[in-house]
Design a protein around this motif. Structure first.
Motif, PDB file in Angstrom:
ATOM      1  N   ALA A 118       0.841  -1.197   0.000  1.00 30.27           N
ATOM      2  CA  ALA A 118       0.000   0.000   0.000  1.00 30.27           C
ATOM      3  C   ALA A 118       0.874   1.244   0.000  1.00 30.27           C
ATOM      4  O   ALA A 118       1.987   1.248   0.532  1.00 30.27           O
ATOM      5  N   GLY A 119       0.350   2.287  -0.614  1.00 33.08           N
ATOM      6  CA  GLY A 119       1.070   3.549  -0.667  1.00 33.08           C
ATOM      7  C   GLY A 119       0.183   4.645  -1.201  1.00 33.08           C
ATOM      8  O   GLY A 119      -1.045   4.540  -1.196  1.00 33.08           O
ATOM      9  N   ALA A 120       0.805   5.694  -1.670  1.00 32.64           N
ATOM     10  CA  ALA A 120       0.060   6.837  -2.197  1.00 32.64           C
ATOM     11  C   ALA A 120       0.867   7.465  -3.320  1.00 32.64           C
ATOM     12  O   ALA A 120       2.098   7.343  -3.376  1.00 32.64           O
ATOM     13  N   PRO A 144      -4.637   6.525  -4.290  1.00 30.04           N
ATOM     14  CA  PRO A 144      -4.077   5.440  -3.475  1.00 30.04           C
ATOM     15  C   PRO A 144      -3.370   4.423  -4.363  1.00 30.04           C
ATOM     16  O   PRO A 144      -3.769   4.187  -5.505  1.00 30.04           O
ATOM     17  N   TYR A 145      -2.315   3.823  -3.844  1.00 33.27           N
ATOM     18  CA  TYR A 145      -1.595   2.764  -4.547  1.00 33.27           C
ATOM     19  C   TYR A 145      -1.805   1.474  -3.767  1.00 33.27           C
ATOM     20  O   TYR A 145      -1.485   1.394  -2.581  1.00 33.27           O
ATOM     21  N   LEU A 146      -2.347   0.460  -4.421  1.00 32.12           N
ATOM     22  CA  LEU A 146      -2.666  -0.790  -3.745  1.00 32.12           C
ATOM     23  C   LEU A 146      -2.320  -1.967  -4.638  1.00 32.12           C
ATOM     24  O   LEU A 146      -2.704  -2.002  -5.808  1.00 32.12           O
ATOM     25  N   VAL A 147      -1.586  -2.910  -4.087  1.00 31.70           N
ATOM     26  CA  VAL A 147      -1.313  -4.185  -4.740  1.00 31.70           C
ATOM     27  C   VAL A 147      -1.796  -5.283  -3.801  1.00 31.70           C
ATOM     28  O   VAL A 147      -1.455  -5.291  -2.616  1.00 31.70           O
ATOM     29  N   TYR A 148      -2.637  -6.190  -4.329  1.00 25.98           N
ATOM     30  CA  TYR A 148      -3.119  -7.322  -3.533  1.00 25.98           C
ATOM     31  C   TYR A 148      -2.998  -8.567  -4.398  1.00 25.98           C
ATOM     32  O   TYR A 148      -3.505  -8.605  -5.524  1.00 25.98           O
ATOM     33  N   ARG A 149      -2.349  -9.601  -3.882  1.00 20.34           N
ATOM     34  CA  ARG A 149      -2.045 -10.790  -4.668  1.00 20.34           C
ATOM     35  C   ARG A 149      -2.770 -12.003  -4.103  1.00 20.34           C
ATOM     36  O   ARG A 149      -2.153 -13.022  -3.767  1.00 20.34           O
ATOM     37  N   GLY A 150      -4.095 -11.905  -3.989  1.00 18.53           N
ATOM     38  CA  GLY A 150      -4.880 -13.027  -3.512  1.00 18.53           C
ATOM     39  C   GLY A 150      -5.084 -14.061  -4.604  1.00 18.53           C
ATOM     40  O   GLY A 150      -4.769 -13.845  -5.777  1.00 18.53           O
ATOM     41  N   GLU A 151      -5.634 -15.198  -4.235  1.00 14.75           N
ATOM     42  CA  GLU A 151      -5.848 -16.269  -5.204  1.00 14.75           C
ATOM     43  C   GLU A 151      -6.924 -15.896  -6.205  1.00 14.75           C
ATOM     44  O   GLU A 151      -6.817 -16.210  -7.396  1.00 14.75           O
ATOM     45  N   PHE A 152      -7.988 -15.218  -5.734  1.00 17.15           N
ATOM     46  CA  PHE A 152      -9.086 -14.861  -6.628  1.00 17.15           C
ATOM     47  C   PHE A 152      -9.191 -13.353  -6.824  1.00 17.15           C
ATOM     48  O   PHE A 152      -9.471 -12.882  -7.926  1.00 17.15           O
ATOM     49  N   LEU A 153      -8.977 -12.582  -5.774  1.00 19.33           N
ATOM     50  CA  LEU A 153      -8.995 -11.127  -5.894  1.00 19.33           C
ATOM     51  C   LEU A 153      -7.571 -10.632  -6.079  1.00 19.33           C
ATOM     52  O   LEU A 153      -6.691 -10.932  -5.272  1.00 19.33           O
ATOM     53  N   GLN A 154      -7.358  -9.872  -7.149  1.00 22.57           N
ATOM     54  CA  GLN A 154      -6.036  -9.342  -7.445  1.00 22.57           C
ATOM     55  C   GLN A 154      -6.146  -7.867  -7.787  1.00 22.57           C
ATOM     56  O   GLN A 154      -7.069  -7.448  -8.487  1.00 22.57           O
ATOM     57  N   ALA A 155      -5.219  -7.067  -7.281  1.00 23.41           N
ATOM     58  CA  ALA A 155      -5.189  -5.641  -7.584  1.00 23.41           C
ATOM     59  C   ALA A 155      -3.749  -5.193  -7.658  1.00 23.41           C
ATOM     60  O   ALA A 155      -2.913  -5.608  -6.858  1.00 23.41           O
ATOM     61  N   ALA A 211       1.037   2.615 -22.979  1.00 24.83           N
ATOM     62  CA  ALA A 211       1.452   2.992 -21.629  1.00 24.83           C
ATOM     63  C   ALA A 211       2.822   2.414 -21.323  1.00 24.83           C
ATOM     64  O   ALA A 211       3.219   1.371 -21.858  1.00 24.83           O
ATOM     65  N   LEU A 212       3.542   3.112 -20.476  1.00 27.75           N
ATOM     66  CA  LEU A 212       4.883   2.705 -20.086  1.00 27.75           C
ATOM     67  C   LEU A 212       5.010   2.865 -18.580  1.00 27.75           C
ATOM     68  O   LEU A 212       4.578   3.882 -18.024  1.00 27.75           O
ATOM     69  N   SER A 213       5.592   1.874 -17.894  1.00 30.97           N
ATOM     70  CA  SER A 213       5.721   1.984 -16.443  1.00 30.97           C
ATOM     71  C   SER A 213       6.894   1.153 -15.939  1.00 30.97           C
ATOM     72  O   SER A 213       7.397   0.258 -16.629  1.00 30.97           O
ATOM     73  N   LYS A 214       7.312   1.470 -14.720  1.00 30.01           N
ATOM     74  CA  LYS A 214       8.360   0.690 -14.075  1.00 30.01           C
ATOM     75  C   LYS A 214       8.157   0.726 -12.573  1.00 30.01           C
ATOM     76  O   LYS A 214       7.850   1.776 -12.008  1.00 30.01           O
ATOM     77  N   ARG A 215       8.338  -0.411 -11.930  1.00 32.93           N
ATOM     78  CA  ARG A 215       8.269  -0.521 -10.486  1.00 32.93           C
ATOM     79  C   ARG A 215       9.688  -0.617  -9.927  1.00 32.93           C
ATOM     80  O   ARG A 215      10.457  -1.519 -10.272  1.00 32.93           O
ATOM     81  N   TYR A 216      10.041   0.339  -9.103  1.00 35.38           N
ATOM     82  CA  TYR A 216      11.301   0.300  -8.370  1.00 35.38           C
ATOM     83  C   TYR A 216      11.022  -0.311  -6.992  1.00 35.38           C
ATOM     84  O   TYR A 216       9.899  -0.701  -6.686  1.00 35.38           O
ATOM     85  N   ARG A 217      12.030  -0.377  -6.154  1.00 35.28           N
ATOM     86  CA  ARG A 217      11.844  -1.021  -4.852  1.00 35.28           C
ATOM     87  C   ARG A 217      10.802  -0.296  -4.018  1.00 35.28           C
ATOM     88  O   ARG A 217       9.923  -0.927  -3.440  1.00 35.28           O
ATOM     89  N   ASP A 218      10.876   1.008  -3.938  1.00 32.64           N
ATOM     90  CA  ASP A 218       9.990   1.752  -3.047  1.00 32.64           C
ATOM     91  C   ASP A 218       9.041   2.708  -3.756  1.00 32.64           C
ATOM     92  O   ASP A 218       8.296   3.433  -3.099  1.00 32.64           O
ATOM     93  N   PHE A 219       9.057   2.745  -5.071  1.00 30.64           N
ATOM     94  CA  PHE A 219       8.116   3.612  -5.784  1.00 30.64           C
ATOM     95  C   PHE A 219       7.865   3.084  -7.189  1.00 30.64           C
ATOM     96  O   PHE A 219       8.570   2.194  -7.677  1.00 30.64           O
ATOM     97  N   TRP A 220       6.823   3.613  -7.803  1.00 30.08           N
ATOM     98  CA  TRP A 220       6.379   3.204  -9.140  1.00 30.08           C
ATOM     99  C   TRP A 220       6.147   4.441  -9.976  1.00 30.08           C
ATOM    100  O   TRP A 220       5.662   5.464  -9.478  1.00 30.08           O
ATOM    101  N   VAL A 221       6.516   4.399 -11.264  1.00 26.81           N
ATOM    102  CA  VAL A 221       6.279   5.500 -12.181  1.00 26.81           C
ATOM    103  C   VAL A 221       5.585   4.955 -13.422  1.00 26.81           C
ATOM    104  O   VAL A 221       5.818   3.811 -13.836  1.00 26.81           O
ATOM    105  N   VAL A 272       0.652  11.221 -16.488  1.00 23.35           N
ATOM    106  CA  VAL A 272       1.830  10.608 -15.867  1.00 23.35           C
ATOM    107  C   VAL A 272       1.543  10.481 -14.377  1.00 23.35           C
ATOM    108  O   VAL A 272       0.746  11.250 -13.814  1.00 23.35           O
ATOM    109  N   ALA A 273       2.174   9.515 -13.737  1.00 23.01           N
ATOM    110  CA  ALA A 273       1.906   9.283 -12.322  1.00 23.01           C
ATOM    111  C   ALA A 273       3.145   8.730 -11.640  1.00 23.01           C
ATOM    112  O   ALA A 273       3.989   8.077 -12.268  1.00 23.01           O
ATOM    113  N   VAL A 274       3.249   8.987 -10.351  1.00 22.60           N
ATOM    114  CA  VAL A 274       4.280   8.393  -9.515  1.00 22.60           C
ATOM    115  C   VAL A 274       3.652   8.030  -8.178  1.00 22.60           C
ATOM    116  O   VAL A 274       2.798   8.757  -7.670  1.00 22.60           O
ATOM    117  N   ALA A 275       4.025   6.868  -7.642  1.00 18.11           N
ATOM    118  CA  ALA A 275       3.475   6.413  -6.363  1.00 18.11           C
ATOM    119  C   ALA A 275       4.593   5.866  -5.496  1.00 18.11           C
ATOM    120  O   ALA A 275       5.558   5.268  -6.003  1.00 18.11           O
TER     121      ALA A 275
END
Length: 312
Positions: A62-64, A88-99, A253-263, A293-296
């Motif tokens: 979770a983040g912002a 809000p920035y949210l990643v959820y890796r459930g078996e059926f619900l994913q975000a 769209a173009l994006s990259k996830r770093y260790r502590d943030f996403w662009v 453009v976005a950063v989280a």
């Protein structure tokens, strides 16, 4: 073109809540504008991690973040708004619900080649007094679109860095201003979705491209493009919309996830040429362009780890 004095508008919702529309509109647009444009695009990428192998990743993160986005009032409008918005920035890796930064979905059926999940979209509210074509007409409420999508894997390379899918989402549209909810019709958006990983010769960068026609029923088109006789003028004749072809969309769209943030960033272009409502007096242009453009920043994560293959 933007017109001075209409960047900040007082809406019916703002008056009910006693808030200025700059806040209410920002919150609505953060959700409804990024859902149909930013999320399904940046969003048509293939996950937050950079590897294609199975990994042990947090169950949730979770983040912002903040996004700058520019989009027309509605498809066919020649007036647009630009917004600087939190989200809000949210990643959820459930078996059926994913975000994740792509989308939120519920996996109902999944095989190696097919899956059925929940598809969502939305459109922002429009204050008719702030739009020249709609002046004197009722406001457009924000719509939330939700329904199932059948996704078929057409191509995937052995290293899982290239993935091509055919997606067939069918969604019901609900229009609301928080005081009521009305059914606003059906939308069908078949599309080809191509995901490329590790582009630009840099690990972790993901490129997504999506293209396909849009079809909507008479009720949906009438909501956006119909003109009742009571609101007809000499320059805006009465108009009854029919259902059918509603244009074609192209998203990249173009994006990259770093260790502590996403662009990430996206661009969307639609053409309304030959759409069934193209002759509506509310359609002022056959072109639609939106970009953002976005950063989280990731603030917290679950201690529970789950095995996931981010190429899926």
């Amino acid at each position: 073109m933007d017109r001075p004095g209409h960047s900040v508008r007082e809406s019916r919702l703002a008056r009910r809540l006693g808030l200025h529309d700059h806040l209410v509109g920002a919150l609505w647009t953060a959700f409804s504008a990024t859902a149909p444009a930013l999320l399904p695009a940046v969003l048509a990428l293939s996950g937050a991690a950079t590897g294609a192998r199975a990994e042990q990743l947090p169950l949730w993160e979770a983040g912002a973040g903040v996004t700058v986005i520019s989009l027309p009032d509605y498809r066919g409008s020649d007036e647009r708004r630009s917004w600087l918005l939190p989200f809000p920035y949210l990643v959820y890796r459930g078996e059926f619900l994913q975000a994740d930064e792509r989308r939120m979905r519920g996996l109902f059926v999944k095989t190696d080649r097919f899956e059925i999940d929940a598809s969502m979209g939305a459109t922002p509210p429009v204050e008719s007094s702030g739009n020249e074509a709609r002046k004197g007409m009722p406001d457009l409420d924000a719509t939330l679109e939700i329904g199932p999508s059948l996704n078929m894997l057409l191509l995937q390379t052995n290293d899982r860095k290239t993935r091509l899918e055919l997606r067939l989402p069918v969604r019901a549209a609900l229009a609301t201003d928080f005081s009521h909810v009305n059914f606003a019709g059906w939308v069908f958006q078949p599309n080809l979705n191509l995901d490329l990983r590790d582009v630009l010769d840099q690990g972790g960068w993901k490129l997504g491209m999506l293209a396909g026609p849009i079809f909507s029923d008479r009720r949906y088109n009438q909501y956006f493009y119909g003109v009742d006789p009571a609101f007809a003028t000499t320059s805006r004749p009465a108009y009854n919309a029919s259902g059918g072809y509603a244009g074609t969309q192209f998203i990249t769209a173009l994006s990259k996830r770093y260790r502590d943030f996403w662009v990430g960033g996206f661009a969307r272009w639609d053409t309304l040429n030959n759409a069934v409502f193209a002759d509506s007096p509310l359609v002022k242009t056959s072109q639609y362009f939106a970009a953002g453009v976005a950063v989280a920043w990731v603030i917290g994560e679950s201690k529970t780890r789950v095995e996931t293959n981010q190429s899926q």
